[in-house]
Design an enzyme around this catalytic site. Sequence first.
Site, mmCIF file in Angstrom:
data_model
loop_
_atom_site.group_PDB
_atom_site.id
_atom_site.type_symbol
_atom_site.label_atom_id
_atom_site.label_comp_id
_atom_site.label_asym_id
_atom_site.label_seq_id
_atom_site.Cartn_x
_atom_site.Cartn_y
_atom_site.Cartn_z
ATOM 1 N N ASP A 1 6.642 -13.555 2.100
ATOM 2 C CA ASP A 1 6.764 -12.144 2.414
ATOM 3 C C ASP A 1 8.118 -11.844 3.062
ATOM 4 O O ASP A 1 8.639 -12.654 3.824
ATOM 5 C CB ASP A 1 5.631 -11.739 3.367
ATOM 6 C CG ASP A 1 5.504 -10.236 3.518
ATOM 7 O OD1 ASP A 1 5.973 -9.506 2.627
ATOM 8 O OD2 ASP A 1 4.935 -9.804 4.529
ATOM 9 N N ASN B 1 0.591 -5.695 -6.093
ATOM 10 C CA ASN B 1 2.030 -5.444 -6.184
ATOM 11 C C ASN B 1 2.424 -4.587 -7.384
ATOM 12 O O ASN B 1 3.572 -4.132 -7.479
ATOM 13 C CB ASN B 1 2.816 -6.761 -6.220
ATOM 14 C CG ASN B 1 2.850 -7.457 -4.876
ATOM 15 O OD1 ASN B 1 2.982 -8.677 -4.812
ATOM 16 N ND2 ASN B 1 2.737 -6.705 -3.796
#
Length: 231
Positions: free
Chosen positions: A15, A63
């Site tokens: 991340d 996503n």
Amino acid sequence: MATATVPGHVAIIMDGNGRWASKRGRPRWMGHVRGAHTAREIVAHCARAGVQQLTLYAFSSDNWKRPREEVGFLLDLFTSHLDRQLATLIKHGIRLSIIGRRDRLPPALVTAIEHAEARSAQGTRMHLRVAIDYSSRAAITAALTNGETPAAESLLPNVDMVIRTGGERRLSDFLLWECAYAELAFLDVHFPDLSTADVDAVFADFAARERRFGAVGKQPAPAADVVLADA
């Protein structure tokens, strides 16, 4: 081989690529490119350290909500990265598997995945899994119902250590079943800046933890009974 000081199965939530770039006044795609470079270094380091299984969270099913241009760039990056790194993986005995849905991926990426999996299938040094269009909840549902859905995946071996970069402190639908007893490390560093020293520090912390799996840990020896003499 992995030892008691090295987690057998490490899972990394990669991340912070976009924020790494934005912090430097650069477009988000540059963070993903830098993140791919970091991923190569971390994979090699884990293999050298004796990690047996490494699972990287590259692209979640959620996503797809990101801007279309960013998603397209990521999928193209996955394709080119697979092609460029395959020879290195084979050379070092690393088996590659991709987990997640494939029906929504571009045909070129699916072809690259199938080629890489077949060519690296004999690797025994470490099993590298990359999660693309992955949802743990979907995988669990498919496994429990034995449904022939595009998301159907076998549940993976139990995860020993989860590392999440980027400063967030959640699992984000990643290997929820497999992480039931995983040790967790949340790092404030963005993934492109993750170093091998950071990974070694996590492993050192892992080695110092007592993993009881619901049982009682080691107890101190009972004190000897004190016998009071008659006054």
